[in-house]
Design a protein around this motif. Structure first.
Motif, PDB file in Angstrom:
ATOM      1  N   VAL A 110       5.848  25.731 -67.637  1.00 58.94           N
ATOM      2  CA  VAL A 110       4.955  26.837 -67.270  1.00 58.94           C
ATOM      3  C   VAL A 110       5.626  28.165 -67.639  1.00 58.94           C
ATOM      4  O   VAL A 110       4.970  29.076 -68.168  1.00 58.94           O
ATOM      5  CB  VAL A 110       4.618  26.791 -65.756  1.00 58.94           C
ATOM      6  CG1 VAL A 110       3.734  27.957 -65.362  1.00 58.94           C
ATOM      7  CG2 VAL A 110       3.953  25.470 -65.413  1.00 58.94           C
ATOM      8  N   THR A 153      -4.086  27.991 -56.494  1.00 60.69           N
ATOM      9  CA  THR A 153      -4.063  29.065 -57.505  1.00 60.69           C
ATOM     10  C   THR A 153      -5.381  29.116 -58.265  1.00 60.69           C
ATOM     11  O   THR A 153      -5.941  30.202 -58.465  1.00 60.69           O
ATOM     12  CB  THR A 153      -2.894  28.846 -58.495  1.00 60.69           C
ATOM     13  OG1 THR A 153      -1.682  28.851 -57.751  1.00 60.69           O
ATOM     14  CG2 THR A 153      -2.848  29.931 -59.541  1.00 60.69           C
ATOM     15  N   ILE A 154      -5.861  27.960 -58.691  1.00 55.09           N
ATOM     16  CA  ILE A 154      -7.118  27.950 -59.459  1.00 55.09           C
ATOM     17  C   ILE A 154      -8.239  28.557 -58.614  1.00 55.09           C
ATOM     18  O   ILE A 154      -9.000  29.419 -59.073  1.00 55.09           O
ATOM     19  CB  ILE A 154      -7.476  26.515 -59.922  1.00 55.09           C
ATOM     20  CG1 ILE A 154      -6.427  26.011 -60.909  1.00 55.09           C
ATOM     21  CG2 ILE A 154      -8.852  26.478 -60.576  1.00 55.09           C
ATOM     22  CD1 ILE A 154      -6.667  24.606 -61.427  1.00 55.09           C
ATOM     23  N   TYR A 192      -9.687  18.718 -61.234  1.00 54.25           N
ATOM     24  CA  TYR A 192      -9.174  17.656 -60.372  1.00 54.25           C
ATOM     25  C   TYR A 192      -9.771  16.295 -60.751  1.00 54.25           C
ATOM     26  O   TYR A 192      -9.051  15.318 -60.912  1.00 54.25           O
ATOM     27  CB  TYR A 192      -9.472  17.986 -58.907  1.00 54.25           C
ATOM     28  CG  TYR A 192      -8.752  17.050 -57.959  1.00 54.25           C
ATOM     29  CD1 TYR A 192      -7.385  17.204 -57.719  1.00 54.25           C
ATOM     30  CD2 TYR A 192      -9.417  16.013 -57.331  1.00 54.25           C
ATOM     31  CE1 TYR A 192      -6.708  16.342 -56.882  1.00 54.25           C
ATOM     32  CE2 TYR A 192      -8.748  15.136 -56.487  1.00 54.25           C
ATOM     33  CZ  TYR A 192      -7.393  15.311 -56.264  1.00 54.25           C
ATOM     34  OH  TYR A 192      -6.725  14.449 -55.448  1.00 54.25           O
ATOM     35  N   PHE A 215      -2.059  24.794 -66.091  1.00 54.59           N
ATOM     36  CA  PHE A 215      -2.116  23.411 -65.631  1.00 54.59           C
ATOM     37  C   PHE A 215      -1.736  22.471 -66.779  1.00 54.59           C
ATOM     38  O   PHE A 215      -0.932  21.549 -66.623  1.00 54.59           O
ATOM     39  CB  PHE A 215      -3.531  23.116 -65.107  1.00 54.59           C
ATOM     40  CG  PHE A 215      -3.757  21.674 -64.776  1.00 54.59           C
ATOM     41  CD1 PHE A 215      -2.949  21.026 -63.858  1.00 54.59           C
ATOM     42  CD2 PHE A 215      -4.779  20.962 -65.376  1.00 54.59           C
ATOM     43  CE1 PHE A 215      -3.154  19.691 -63.554  1.00 54.59           C
ATOM     44  CE2 PHE A 215      -4.999  19.636 -65.074  1.00 54.59           C
ATOM     45  CZ  PHE A 215      -4.174  18.996 -64.159  1.00 54.59           C
ATOM     46  N   MET A 271      -0.886  24.357 -57.882  1.00 54.95           N
ATOM     47  CA  MET A 271      -1.994  24.406 -58.814  1.00 54.95           C
ATOM     48  C   MET A 271      -3.367  24.624 -58.184  1.00 54.95           C
ATOM     49  O   MET A 271      -4.099  25.551 -58.549  1.00 54.95           O
ATOM     50  CB  MET A 271      -2.005  23.103 -59.605  1.00 54.95           C
ATOM     51  CG  MET A 271      -2.951  23.084 -60.746  1.00 54.95           C
ATOM     52  SD  MET A 271      -3.202  21.391 -61.251  1.00 54.95           S
ATOM     53  CE  MET A 271      -4.662  20.985 -60.344  1.00 54.95           C
ATOM     54  N   TYR A 326       1.912  22.437 -67.465  1.00 52.64           N
ATOM     55  CA  TYR A 326       2.685  21.722 -66.439  1.00 52.64           C
ATOM     56  C   TYR A 326       2.600  20.208 -66.608  1.00 52.64           C
ATOM     57  O   TYR A 326       3.606  19.508 -66.455  1.00 52.64           O
ATOM     58  CB  TYR A 326       2.208  22.130 -65.047  1.00 52.64           C
ATOM     59  CG  TYR A 326       2.927  21.383 -63.959  1.00 52.64           C
ATOM     60  CD1 TYR A 326       4.249  21.676 -63.642  1.00 52.64           C
ATOM     61  CD2 TYR A 326       2.308  20.340 -63.267  1.00 52.64           C
ATOM     62  CE1 TYR A 326       4.927  20.968 -62.674  1.00 52.64           C
ATOM     63  CE2 TYR A 326       2.977  19.624 -62.300  1.00 52.64           C
ATOM     64  CZ  TYR A 326       4.296  19.941 -62.004  1.00 52.64           C
ATOM     65  OH  TYR A 326       4.966  19.229 -61.053  1.00 52.64           O
ATOM     66  N   CYS A 350      -5.950  29.537 -66.000  1.00 56.32           N
ATOM     67  CA  CYS A 350      -5.562  28.521 -65.010  1.00 56.32           C
ATOM     68  C   CYS A 350      -5.445  27.147 -65.665  1.00 56.32           C
ATOM     69  O   CYS A 350      -4.480  26.411 -65.414  1.00 56.32           O
ATOM     70  CB  CYS A 350      -6.589  28.470 -63.873  1.00 56.32           C
ATOM     71  SG  CYS A 350      -6.465  29.891 -62.789  1.00 56.32           S
ATOM     72  N   THR A 358     -12.049  24.030 -60.183  1.00 61.68           N
ATOM     73  CA  THR A 358     -11.052  23.209 -59.476  1.00 61.68           C
ATOM     74  C   THR A 358     -11.510  21.752 -59.430  1.00 61.68           C
ATOM     75  O   THR A 358     -10.720  20.835 -59.682  1.00 61.68           O
ATOM     76  CB  THR A 358     -10.854  23.731 -58.033  1.00 61.68           C
ATOM     77  OG1 THR A 358     -10.703  25.145 -58.081  1.00 61.68           O
ATOM     78  CG2 THR A 358      -9.636  23.124 -57.378  1.00 61.68           C
ATOM     79  N   VAL A 371      -0.031  16.880 -60.255  1.00 67.86           N
ATOM     80  CA  VAL A 371      -0.400  18.175 -59.660  1.00 67.86           C
ATOM     81  C   VAL A 371       0.871  18.871 -59.172  1.00 67.86           C
ATOM     82  O   VAL A 371       1.684  18.258 -58.484  1.00 67.86           O
ATOM     83  CB  VAL A 371      -1.342  17.965 -58.449  1.00 67.86           C
ATOM     84  CG1 VAL A 371      -1.690  19.296 -57.802  1.00 67.86           C
ATOM     85  CG2 VAL A 371      -2.602  17.256 -58.881  1.00 67.86           C
ATOM     86  N   TYR A 372       1.045  20.138 -59.527  1.00 68.68           N
ATOM     87  CA  TYR A 372       2.187  20.903 -59.035  1.00 68.68           C
ATOM     88  C   TYR A 372       1.851  21.429 -57.646  1.00 68.68           C
ATOM     89  O   TYR A 372       0.859  22.113 -57.458  1.00 68.68           O
ATOM     90  CB  TYR A 372       2.484  22.058 -60.001  1.00 68.68           C
ATOM     91  CG  TYR A 372       3.639  22.911 -59.560  1.00 68.68           C
ATOM     92  CD1 TYR A 372       4.911  22.363 -59.435  1.00 68.68           C
ATOM     93  CD2 TYR A 372       3.472  24.257 -59.262  1.00 68.68           C
ATOM     94  CE1 TYR A 372       5.988  23.134 -59.025  1.00 68.68           C
ATOM     95  CE2 TYR A 372       4.534  25.035 -58.860  1.00 68.68           C
ATOM     96  CZ  TYR A 372       5.792  24.469 -58.736  1.00 68.68           C
ATOM     97  OH  TYR A 372       6.853  25.235 -58.317  1.00 68.68           O
ATOM     98  N   PHE A 412       1.063  30.452 -59.056  1.00 72.37           N
ATOM     99  CA  PHE A 412       1.224  29.069 -59.511  1.00 72.37           C
ATOM    100  C   PHE A 412       2.548  28.500 -58.995  1.00 72.37           C
ATOM    101  O   PHE A 412       2.613  27.394 -58.472  1.00 72.37           O
ATOM    102  CB  PHE A 412       1.190  29.020 -61.048  1.00 72.37           C
ATOM    103  CG  PHE A 412       1.022  27.635 -61.606  1.00 72.37           C
ATOM    104  CD1 PHE A 412      -0.244  27.126 -61.856  1.00 72.37           C
ATOM    105  CD2 PHE A 412       2.113  26.828 -61.884  1.00 72.37           C
ATOM    106  CE1 PHE A 412      -0.413  25.847 -62.366  1.00 72.37           C
ATOM    107  CE2 PHE A 412       1.956  25.551 -62.387  1.00 72.37           C
ATOM    108  CZ  PHE A 412       0.684  25.064 -62.627  1.00 72.37           C
TER     109      PHE A 412
END
Lengths: 510, 150
Positions: A417, B91-92, B123, A405, B88, A408, A401, B119, B134-135, B83
């Motif tokens: 990605v 998903t995490i 974050y 991230f 994001m 991205y 993960c 997360t 952030v996506y 994702f």
């Protein structure tokens, strides 16, 4: 030079830089003790965040992580006989037997101190090399640099972890992938297949995250948790102070293996695993019969010899990276990529003016980060050892993960990605089919540099650039050094066959 | 694998013919030897078939909770799909807790704690401190606005 030294020191004295160095050192030690991860892996994860900082702090974050990533390896190697990465294997030879004899703390403290001293010797090596290297760099033009890059890629093939042909294929493909996008002199679009995302070429960060982090985690998923469930923490014993003093008492082992580490660092492609074995082998040979305990059975000199080169190598490896723009390892390739992304051009620019101050900041970071890392791990060796037991079923999803991230955030494009995942799949197959991912990343980073110098050389001299004296000299040395081992090997084998035939033939005197 | 890499190198060489001279120098200098070496590796592979597949066969050391090849690809595809579709943060949370609970047989609470912690760390450190983007994913970023007209 003195001005640059002071300027470098003042760059390091910035509170933001010091804070980032401390964060990097702590993270490097956590990563170092988790088996399967390593310095390259940490650099890859940090890169997206380093390149959005200013050049000084960005470089400080990466350099500190890189130069101290070998330090924490000692803990798991000594306590459990489990290396955090390839750079921790040689420590096991004497460190683990010492732990079984109840001298784990002595071995850990000797190893950590040796690696800190090795780091300092590596920093001294680069500081001493700067005045020598500087005029040499000024002699080299685009033709020489282009040929040096090709030679470096070839030698990486010789010494990477995979067989020669496979390493060369990996490096070649890395270079070809690195050429995707606009050709630098004419802006011709190449290999883009009309995909807009590819116009700027494949980005370094998602490429590396895929090649190392994602493929490694895929492999962890296939492996599951460790089979070795009955590993128990060994009696640590006392002897922290004794271990520290051992490093200075056995100064010959410390200095010899540190110098081996720094020299190995200069040669592209060898890496800290090889430096450890070479340092250990050299000291074991030099001190044979002069140690209290035999090497391999718990000699403290063995721990020192194995640990001192792990950080010394980084000082040596920085010399070709900073002076010639040729990375000596996959971590250096990442660092070189970061330099370019931060707008820093290695080579002449790093040895003059502001660049020289930055070079000195890097040297000061080598010194500072090594001391902090050794002190930190020494005081936290117990809790750090527990991290070695993190289950793969926790590690794999978390790292995957974070890797996606990280891919991205480089350009905030979903294409990054996709690249990370696709390259991750390729990296997984490369790992399982014995292809070198390190060679591929080095090829990827060097390709644009190589092409820029090729075009410049061609524009200035035409194809006649290959007949320039230094180029010819480099090619001659290259040919001799690549052919000589093959010829020697063949001669040795022929000699061996002749002796075998002689031994097999009946003795006429009987 | 080697044959695939040889084809890849060949693809680069063929594509290099489409660009002008200067742009094809480097691809040729690198591509031709790479293709030849990859072809050599293919021949070697055919000669000792199977021996090169170092760790991917059934004979490799696997521990508890190891995934089969198919399951591993499934989990990777799921990660990428989540994702892209969910973004994001969800998903995490979902992927880590799901993987730990289903594959690692961890307790739901432990899995949720690790996922929540990761997360939060991502974050706070990366998004808040370092200002990383952030996506938001296809669902929140494109599909819902299109459906709701917002």
């Amino acid at each position: 030079m003195l001005e640059a030294m002071i300027a470098g020191m003042s760059l390091l004295a910035d509170p933001q830089v010091i804070g980032l160095v401390l964060i990097a050192v702590v993270l490097a030690q956590i990563v170092a003790v988790v088996p399967g991860l390593g310095g390259t892996f940490l650099l890859v994860l940090m890169l997206p965040f380093a390149v959005v900082l200013d050049p000084g702090p960005g470089i400080a974050l990466l350099v500190a992580a890189m130069v101290t990533s070998g330090t924490g390896n000692t803990v798991t190697s000594v306590f459990f006989g489990v290396p955090g990465s390839g750079a921790g294997v040689a420590v096991i030879f004497d460190g683990y037997p010492l732990a079984r004899q109840g001298q784990a703390r002595r071995a850990v403290s000797a190893g950590l101190t040796a690696s800190a001293v090795g780091g300092l010797i590596g920093a001294m090596a680069i500081a001493l090399a700067l005045p020598v290297v500087r005029p040499l760099v000024l002699l080299l033009g685009p033709p020489e640099i282009f040929v040096m890059i090709l030679i470096a890629v070839f030698f990486i093939g010789f010494i990477a972890e995979a067989p020669l042909v496979r390493s060369l294929v990996s490096a070649g493909l890395g270079m070809l992938i690195g050429l995707v996008g606009q050709e630098p002199s004419t802006a011709t679009l190449r290999f883009t297949m009309d995909v807009l995302y590819l116009w700027d070429g494949i980005k370094l960060v998602p490429f590396m995250l895929g090649l190392f982090a994602i493929s490694e985690m895929m492999d962890l998923m296939r492996r599951g948790n460790s089979l070795d469930d009955d590993r128990r923490k060994k009696d640590a014993g006392a002897g922290t102070r004794r271990g520290i003093l051992d490093v200075f008492r056995h100064w010959e082992a410390t200095v010899r293996s540190s110098l081996v580490g720094a020299c190995v660092g200069i040669i592209p492609g060898l890496g800290s695993g090889a430096a450890q074995f070479m340092g250990y082998g050299h000291v074991a040979k030099a001190l044979r019969g002069r140690t209290e305990v035999e090497f391999g059975k718990g000699a403290i000199e063995g721990v020192i010899a194995a640990d001192a080169p792990t950080n010394a190598i980084e000082g040596g490896a920085l010399i070709p990276t900073l002076a010639f723009g040729i990375p000596g390892s996959s971590s250096m390739a990442i660092l070189l990529g970061a330099f370019l992304m931060l707008g820093i051009q290695p080579g002449r620019a790093m040895l003059e003016g502001e660049g020289l101050a930055l070079t000195w900041m890097i040297i000061w970071i080598l010194v500072f980060a090594n001391l902090v890392a050794a002190g930190l791990v020494l005081s936290l060796s117990g809790p750090l050892a527990r991290l070695a037991y993190t289950r793969n079923t926790i590690l794999a999803p978390v790292i995957l993960c974070i890797a996606l991230f990280g891919a991205y955030v480089t350009t905030l494009h979903i294409g990054d990605v996709i690249v990370a995942v696709v390259v991750g799949v390729i990296g997984y197959f490369m790992k399982t089919h014995d292809y070198s991912r390190a060679a591929m990343i080095i090829g990827f980073v060097l390709a644009p540099l190589g092409e820029r110098n090729l075009i410049l050389a061609y524009n200035i001299h035409g194809w006649g650039f290959v007949t320039r004296p230094i180029v010819l000299g480099l090619l001659t040395v290259f040919l001799l050094s690549s052919i000589a081992p093959v010829l020697l090997n063949r001669r040795r084998r022929a000699g061996g066959d002749a002796r075998t035939e002689e031994a097999d033939s009946p003795d006429p005197s009987r | 694998m080697s044959a695939g890499l040889a084809l890849l190198a060949l693809g680069f060489i063929v594509l290099a013919f489409e660009v002008e001279d200067v742009a094809r120098y480097m691809p040729f200098i690198v591509g031709v030897p790479t293709f030849l070496l990859a072809s050599l590796a293919t021949i070697t592979d055919i000669a000792d078939r199977g021996a090169r597949e170092v760790a991917d066969g059934e004979e490799r050391d696997v521990g508890p909770h190891a995934l089969s090849k198919r399951a591993m690809w499934g989990w990777i595809a799921l990660l990428f799909g989540m994702f892209w579709f969910l973004g994001m943060v969800p998903t995490i949370l979902l992927y880590i807790s799901g993987y730990m609970h289903i594959v690692g047989r961890e307790r739901a609470l432990t899995a949720a704690a690790v996922a929540g912690g990761t997360t939060l760390v991502v974050y706070l450190i990366f998004v808040k401190l370092l200002g990383a983007g952030v996506y938001r994913g296809y669902l929140v970023g494109e599909l819902l606005p299109a459906v709701t007209g917002g």
